[in-house]
Enzyme design. Structure first.
Site, short mmCIF file in Angstrom:
data_model
loop_
_atom_site.label_atom_id
_atom_site.label_comp_id
_atom_site.label_asym_id
_atom_site.label_seq_id
_atom_site.Cartn_x
_atom_site.Cartn_y
_atom_site.Cartn_z
N TYR A 14 0.80 -1.22 0.00
CA TYR A 14 0.00 0.00 0.00
C TYR A 14 0.84 1.28 0.00
O TYR A 14 0.29 2.37 -0.13
CB TYR A 14 -0.94 0.02 1.21
CG TYR A 14 -1.89 -1.14 1.24
CD1 TYR A 14 -2.91 -1.25 0.29
CD2 TYR A 14 -1.78 -2.14 2.20
CE1 TYR A 14 -3.79 -2.32 0.30
CE2 TYR A 14 -2.66 -3.21 2.22
CZ TYR A 14 -3.66 -3.29 1.27
OH TYR A 14 -4.53 -4.35 1.29
N HIS A 19 -4.53 6.14 -1.53
CA HIS A 19 -5.19 6.01 -0.24
C HIS A 19 -4.23 6.26 0.93
O HIS A 19 -4.67 6.45 2.06
CB HIS A 19 -5.81 4.61 -0.12
CG HIS A 19 -7.16 4.57 0.50
ND1 HIS A 19 -8.03 5.65 0.57
CD2 HIS A 19 -7.84 3.56 1.09
CE1 HIS A 19 -9.15 5.30 1.17
NE2 HIS A 19 -9.06 4.03 1.50
N ASN A 112 -14.12 5.98 4.09
CA ASN A 112 -14.37 5.03 5.19
C ASN A 112 -13.50 5.29 6.42
O ASN A 112 -13.95 5.04 7.54
CB ASN A 112 -14.17 3.60 4.69
CG ASN A 112 -15.28 3.18 3.75
OD1 ASN A 112 -16.40 3.65 3.85
ND2 ASN A 112 -14.96 2.31 2.80
#
Length: 186
Positions: A14, A19, A112
């Protein structure tokens, strides 16, 4: 004292994805102010130090994005910081790469991580810095998009907005959020 939280997902796969813009901003701040963000505490990687005369705690939650609120709540309860001194940095698909927005409060929108923080804190009146990562192309899966890296031709813009996010934090701490909003909400 300020708690500065950058949102992202932990793990090599990631790193430097859209993100993880919040993590990248924390990394930039940590280098700029020589604050090592390596202690594991409050379900997060944290680092304590100073920005100017102010004590700060830099936080990268390790709960994955959808549970970020657990880490934030733990840190806020432990450090007993006023809510206006809790600042969250995170990616925003509604802003183009290279743009950012500072807000004193607001809803989570479709993010989220922010939904989790607002749910766990039971309030949404804390400052946040939204870092633009652009919208996915028509028909592209949103999760796939935000977990991708920015194209090479946009990397300089992304690097620039990460630095601008760090400048914004410095301005908020050394001056106030209104001045930072006047300078950087362009």
């Amino acid at each position: 004292m300020y708690i500065i939280i950058g949102l992202g997902n932990s793990g090599k796969k990631y790193e430097h994805t859209r993100h993880n813009a919040g993590f990248d901003a924390i990394d930039f701040l940590s280098k700029r102010h020589n604050i090592s963000v390596t202690k594991i505490k409050h379900k997060s990687l944290i680092g304590e130090g100073r920005i100017g005369a102010e004590k700060v705690v830099l936080i990268k939650p390790q709960t994955y994005m959808n549970l970020s609120g657990e880490a934030v709540l733990s840190a806020v309860q432990f450090y007993k910081v006023d809510i206006e001194n809790v600042i969250v940095l995170y990616d925003d698909i509604d802003l183009d790469i290279g743009k950012l927005r500072i807000r004193k409060k607001g809803s989570a929108g479709s993010h989220n991580g922010m939904k989790s923080i607002i749910k766990c804190l039971g309030r949404q009146d804390f400052p946040r810095i939204r870092i633009g990562v652009s919208k996915p192309e028509e028909g592209r899966d949103l999760a796939d998009f935000v977990l991708s890296r920015v194209p090479k031709d946009k990397q300089m813009d992304m690097d620039s907005v990460i630095e601008k996010a760090a400048d914004t934090i410095d301005e908020i701490i050394n001056s106030d959020i209104d001045k930072a909003m006047n300078i950087y909400n362009g």
